[in-house]
Design a protein around this motif. Structure first.
Motif, PDB file in Angstrom:
ATOM      1  N   LEU A   6       0.853  -1.195   0.000  1.00 24.48           N
ATOM      2  CA  LEU A   6       0.000   0.000   0.000  1.00 24.48           C
ATOM      3  C   LEU A   6       0.886   1.241   0.000  1.00 24.48           C
ATOM      4  O   LEU A   6       1.804   1.347   0.804  1.00 24.48           O
ATOM      5  N   VAL A   7       0.607   2.138  -0.932  1.00 27.76           N
ATOM      6  CA  VAL A   7       1.367   3.393  -1.022  1.00 27.76           C
ATOM      7  C   VAL A   7       0.430   4.550  -0.661  1.00 27.76           C
ATOM      8  O   VAL A   7      -0.606   4.726  -1.302  1.00 27.76           O
ATOM      9  N   LEU A   8       0.795   5.301   0.358  1.00 27.31           N
ATOM     10  CA  LEU A   8       0.023   6.496   0.716  1.00 27.31           C
ATOM     11  C   LEU A   8       0.701   7.709   0.093  1.00 27.31           C
ATOM     12  O   LEU A   8       1.866   8.005   0.377  1.00 27.31           O
ATOM     13  N   LEU A   9      -0.014   8.390  -0.789  1.00 26.30           N
ATOM     14  CA  LEU A   9       0.518   9.582  -1.460  1.00 26.30           C
ATOM     15  C   LEU A   9       0.020  10.814  -0.708  1.00 26.30           C
ATOM     16  O   LEU A   9      -1.178  11.095  -0.700  1.00 26.30           O
ATOM     17  N   CYS A  10       0.940  11.514  -0.064  1.00 27.02           N
ATOM     18  CA  CYS A  10       0.546  12.599   0.833  1.00 27.02           C
ATOM     19  C   CYS A  10       0.957  13.985   0.345  1.00 27.02           C
ATOM     20  O   CYS A  10       0.623  14.991   0.971  1.00 27.02           O
ATOM     21  N   SER A  11       1.704  14.036  -0.773  1.00 23.50           N
ATOM     22  CA  SER A  11       2.106  15.341  -1.290  1.00 23.50           C
ATOM     23  C   SER A  11       0.979  15.923  -2.135  1.00 23.50           C
ATOM     24  O   SER A  11       0.292  15.179  -2.848  1.00 23.50           O
ATOM     25  N   PRO A  12       0.798  17.263  -2.101  1.00 22.08           N
ATOM     26  CA  PRO A  12      -0.190  17.884  -2.996  1.00 22.08           C
ATOM     27  C   PRO A  12       0.103  17.547  -4.458  1.00 22.08           C
ATOM     28  O   PRO A  12      -0.792  17.602  -5.300  1.00 22.08           O
ATOM     29  N   HIS A  13       1.365  17.162  -4.758  1.00 19.71           N
ATOM     30  CA  HIS A  13       1.744  16.833  -6.131  1.00 19.71           C
ATOM     31  C   HIS A  13       1.619  15.341  -6.432  1.00 19.71           C
ATOM     32  O   HIS A  13       1.958  14.913  -7.539  1.00 19.71           O
ATOM     33  N   ALA A  14       1.192  14.568  -5.448  1.00 25.00           N
ATOM     34  CA  ALA A  14       1.038  13.110  -5.603  1.00 25.00           C
ATOM     35  C   ALA A  14       2.272  12.490  -6.258  1.00 25.00           C
ATOM     36  O   ALA A  14       3.369  12.652  -5.757  1.00 25.00           O
ATOM     37  N   GLU A  83      -4.551  -5.681   4.814  1.00 19.41           N
ATOM     38  CA  GLU A  83      -4.300  -6.577   3.674  1.00 19.41           C
ATOM     39  C   GLU A  83      -2.916  -6.365   3.046  1.00 19.41           C
ATOM     40  O   GLU A  83      -2.573  -7.039   2.087  1.00 19.41           O
ATOM     41  N   SER A  84      -2.154  -5.417   3.579  1.00 18.21           N
ATOM     42  CA  SER A  84      -0.870  -5.063   2.962  1.00 18.21           C
ATOM     43  C   SER A  84       0.289  -5.748   3.661  1.00 18.21           C
ATOM     44  O   SER A  84       0.321  -5.861   4.880  1.00 18.21           O
ATOM     45  N   ASP A  85       1.250  -6.187   2.855  1.00 16.32           N
ATOM     46  CA  ASP A  85       2.468  -6.797   3.401  1.00 16.32           C
ATOM     47  C   ASP A  85       3.557  -5.754   3.575  1.00 16.32           C
ATOM     48  O   ASP A  85       4.565  -6.011   4.220  1.00 16.32           O
ATOM     49  N   MET A  86       3.376  -4.616   2.936  1.00 14.96           N
ATOM     50  CA  MET A  86       4.323  -3.512   3.107  1.00 14.96           C
ATOM     51  C   MET A  86       3.569  -2.190   2.933  1.00 14.96           C
ATOM     52  O   MET A  86       2.646  -2.108   2.113  1.00 14.96           O
ATOM     53  N   LEU A  87       3.955  -1.208   3.731  1.00 13.22           N
ATOM     54  CA  LEU A  87       3.352   0.128   3.634  1.00 13.22           C
ATOM     55  C   LEU A  87       4.440   1.108   3.237  1.00 13.22           C
ATOM     56  O   LEU A  87       5.530   1.097   3.821  1.00 13.22           O
ATOM     57  N   PRO A 131       5.931  -3.934   7.710  1.00 17.71           N
ATOM     58  CA  PRO A 131       7.125  -3.150   7.413  1.00 17.71           C
ATOM     59  C   PRO A 131       6.773  -1.881   6.644  1.00 17.71           C
ATOM     60  O   PRO A 131       6.022  -1.944   5.661  1.00 17.71           O
ATOM     61  N   THR A 132       7.312  -0.770   7.117  1.00 20.95           N
ATOM     62  CA  THR A 132       6.889   0.530   6.588  1.00 20.95           C
ATOM     63  C   THR A 132       8.087   1.388   6.194  1.00 20.95           C
ATOM     64  O   THR A 132       9.000   1.592   6.993  1.00 20.95           O
ATOM     65  N   LEU A 133       8.058   1.873   4.970  1.00 23.07           N
ATOM     66  CA  LEU A 133       9.075   2.803   4.481  1.00 23.07           C
ATOM     67  C   LEU A 133       8.442   4.188   4.374  1.00 23.07           C
ATOM     68  O   LEU A 133       7.387   4.336   3.757  1.00 23.07           O
TER      69      LEU A 133
END
Ligand SMILES: Cc1cc2nc3c(=O)[nH]c(=O)nc-3n(C[C@H](O)[C@H](O)[C@H](O)COP(=O)(O)O)c2cc1C
Length: 208
Positions: A6-14, A83-87, A131-133
């Motif tokens: 799962l990728v969380l996009l947090c920048s206004p520029h995505a 459901e994610s194995d990596m964030l 595991p989270t990057l």
């Protein structure tokens, strides 16, 4: 073998954010290492998630049943994480901490009795360690010799994720991005090895 990330996009520029190349190369490696892995994107930046409503706040404070419709969005976001194995969290630093859009996600995902249990000794997480990057882009410097501002982002984010059970967190800092294209390129070059190291450390946790 990991099946979902799962990728969380947090920048206004995505995906056009300054830190995106770092995230993209990490995702490319993840796909090579885990053929068929599904990478899900959750764009948190504008228009973003709705602010928590009165109904949601009331349901939390009243200890409403899990199937209360006020928990629907919270349930969706939590399941997506479970459901994610990596964030992977791609985020800018906004005013020394996480951007507002990521805080709203937190307010839905850190949920009493669902993702943490309150105890006299503090809150105890109910999720497994994912595991989270975290790739943090900042205009200025908050780590290293040029640091001239505090970093309230990393301690807060780590504490919040620890609260729900996520312990394995690695940070990569792209700093000094407000100083032009050369600085951006310099930061990307600087963080190349760091990102590989952070990714490898997370793989060690998963036993991959
Ligand atoms: C609302 C706002 C607040 C910001 N606050 C900070 C800050 O506290 N420290 C900092 O170094 N940069 C700050 N910046 C600069 C951003 O971190 C910088 O532009 C970064 O490159 C944004 O990354 P992005 O392209 O991934 O969105 C801020 C930018 C905005 C728009």
């Amino acid at each position: 073998m990991m099946r979902n990330a799962l990728v969380l996009l947090c920048s206004p520029h995505a995906k056009a954010s300054s830190g995106w190349p770092v995230v993209a190369s990490c995702l490319a490696q993840l796909e090579l290492d885990n053929p068929g892995i599904e990478i899900r994107y959750r764009t948190l930046s504008a228009p973003g998630l709705p602010l928590p409503s009165a109904a949601y706040a009331n349901a939390i404070m009243a200890g409403s049943p899990m199937d209360d419709p006020a928990f629907d969005l919270s349930g969706t976001l939590i399941r997506e994480l479970e459901e994610s194995d990596m964030l992977i969290i791609a985020t800018p630093m906004h005013n020394f901490t996480i951007p507002a859009c990521l805080k709203i996600w937190m307010d839905y995902v850190l949920r009493i009795h669902r993702t943490f249990t309150p105890t006299p000794a503090g809150k105890v997480g109910k999720l497994r360690d994912i595991p989270t990057l975290v790739v943090v882009a900042s205009g200025g410097f908050h780590h290293g010799p040029r640091a001239n501002q505090p970093d309230f982002l990393s301690p807060y984010l780590s504490f919040a994720l620890n609260t729900i059970g996520i312990q394995s967190i690695q940070y990569v800092y792209l700093q000094g991005l407000a100083y032009g294209q050369d600085s951006v390129q310099y930061a990307l070059n600087q963080t190349n090895d760091e990102t590989v190291a952070a990714y490898s450390a997370l793989l060690a946790v998963t036993g991959n």
